[in-house]
Design an enzyme around this catalytic site. Structure first.
Site, mmCIF file in Angstrom:
data_model
loop_
_atom_site.group_PDB
_atom_site.id
_atom_site.type_symbol
_atom_site.label_atom_id
_atom_site.label_comp_id
_atom_site.label_asym_id
_atom_site.label_seq_id
_atom_site.Cartn_x
_atom_site.Cartn_y
_atom_site.Cartn_z
ATOM 1 N N LYS A 1 -2.142 -4.555 7.997
ATOM 2 C CA LYS A 1 -3.307 -5.439 7.968
ATOM 3 C C LYS A 1 -4.556 -4.607 8.218
ATOM 4 O O LYS A 1 -4.833 -4.165 9.329
ATOM 5 C CB LYS A 1 -3.151 -6.548 9.007
ATOM 6 N N GLY A 2 -5.316 -4.409 7.155
ATOM 7 C CA GLY A 2 -6.436 -3.487 7.197
ATOM 8 C C GLY A 2 -7.441 -3.734 8.291
ATOM 9 O O GLY A 2 -7.914 -2.792 8.946
ATOM 10 N N THR B 1 0.844 -1.180 0.000
ATOM 11 C CA THR B 1 0.000 0.000 0.000
ATOM 12 C C THR B 1 0.889 1.243 0.000
ATOM 13 O O THR B 1 1.975 1.241 0.564
ATOM 14 C CB THR B 1 -0.870 -0.002 1.268
ATOM 15 N N ASP C 1 -8.835 -0.709 5.173
ATOM 16 C CA ASP C 1 -8.744 0.484 6.012
ATOM 17 C C ASP C 1 -8.451 1.754 5.231
ATOM 18 O O ASP C 1 -8.797 2.855 5.667
ATOM 19 C CB ASP C 1 -7.639 0.297 7.057
#
Length: 319
Positions: free
Chosen positions: A239-240, A187, A218
């Protein structure tokens, strides 16, 4: 007080054995994008323009999990998402489920500026993109051979793969794209503050490998992966689901607002005490021109610079 900028290219289990051919192109892109952002700030561009410009460049780089480099869902499709936010006004825009938009971050800004809403997704977001005349390409443009291989390996391992997931023993036995912890690329995000204390943040991602179709992470959730107010601007990665549960970005701002913590104190508390170990990283700047890059994962691709001449680039914790 002075300008400051920070950007990230994903956090996770990035082993120190990451091969140069995987590491060097990402470092070069971060360095180039940092230079672009610094030049824009020095030319008195607004922080909002700066973070959009930098994230667009990161989206155009196939080495990161955003835009052109977005990873694939369980159906072998791309579903991109992005978010942008202005600290002074708290105006923001977010998008999810994009399949043809070249620069999701720019569409999220159009949502902020051209609609009465904050968040558009899937068919509605794609229709809005066409209405606004933003650049789109056929879905095949976003489906790279590397990401087809990543999806194949994820399906064989029967798992979803988050930012920089370490390979399983079975995967380690093969010489594949997932070797050396490169099962997913990261990301991207950027935060910036100008010399007047104006703040902005932007984040963009393709999610994670083998995610369920329709999953939203997220990144586009205001206060989770992305947030800015008059005190700070934050962009998170990792980790969303864990980042959403911890409301990582908003908690940093809240600790500064309600507890009077400094930027570094607030980010350290959120990363060390709120987000489970191994799940999150962030970059943040304050209205005072402070900058910090915190993570509780093995590593995070990151870079920053400030008006007083400080700069840093790294992957793993500084010694």
């Amino acid at each position: 007080m002075g300008w400051a900028i920070a950007l990230h290219g994903g956090a996770g289990d990035i082993p120190v054995t990451l091969p140069p051919e995987r590491r060097v192109p990402r470092e070069a892109t971060l360095r180039r994008c940092l230079d672009i952002g610094v030049a824009a700030l020095q030319s008195k561009h607004s922080p909002l323009d700066v973070v959009e410009l930098v994230v667009r460049e990161l989206e155009n780089c196939p080495h990161f999990n955003a835009g052109r480099g977005s990873v694939l869902t369980s159906d072998g499709t791309v579903e991109m998402e992005a978010c942008i936010m202005d600290g002074k006004t708290k105006k923001c825009g977010a998008v999810s489920g994009l399949t043809t938009v070249v620069n999701p971050i720019s569409l999220s800004r159009l949502v902020m500026e051209k609609t009465p809403h904050i968040y558009l997704a899937f068919d509605g977001a794609e229709a809005f993109a066409k209405e606004q005349g933003v650049e789109t390409l056929d879905r095949s443009h976003f489906i790279t051979s590397e990401n087809i291989e990543r999806l194949k390996q994820a399906k064989e391992a029967n798992r979803v793969q988050l930012d920089y997931t370490l390979p399983t023993p079975k995967e380690q036995a093969k010489e594949t794209i997932v070797a050396d912890g490169d099962s997913q690329i990261g990301t991207v995000g950027c935060v910036a503050v100008d010399s007047d204390g104006n703040l902005a943040t932007a984040t963009s991602t393709g999610g994670f490998v083998n995610k369920m179709v329709g999953r939203i992470g997220d990144t586009p959730i205001i206060g989770a992966g992305t947030y800015a107010n008059s005190l700070c601007a934050v962009s998170a990665t990792g980790k969303g689901e864990a980042i959403m549960r911890a409301t990582v970005a908003r908690d940093v701002a809240a600790l500064m607002e309600y507890k009077g913590l400094s930027l570094k104190e607030a980010t350290a508390y959120v990363i060390e005490e709120c987000a489970p170990k191994g799940t999150a990283g962030l970059v943040a700047v304050s209205a005072k021109g402070e900058v910090t890059m915190q993570f509780n994962t093995t590593g995070m691709f990151r870079a920053c610079a400030t008006e007083d001449g400080y700069s840093e680039m790294g992957i793993w914790p500084s010694v």
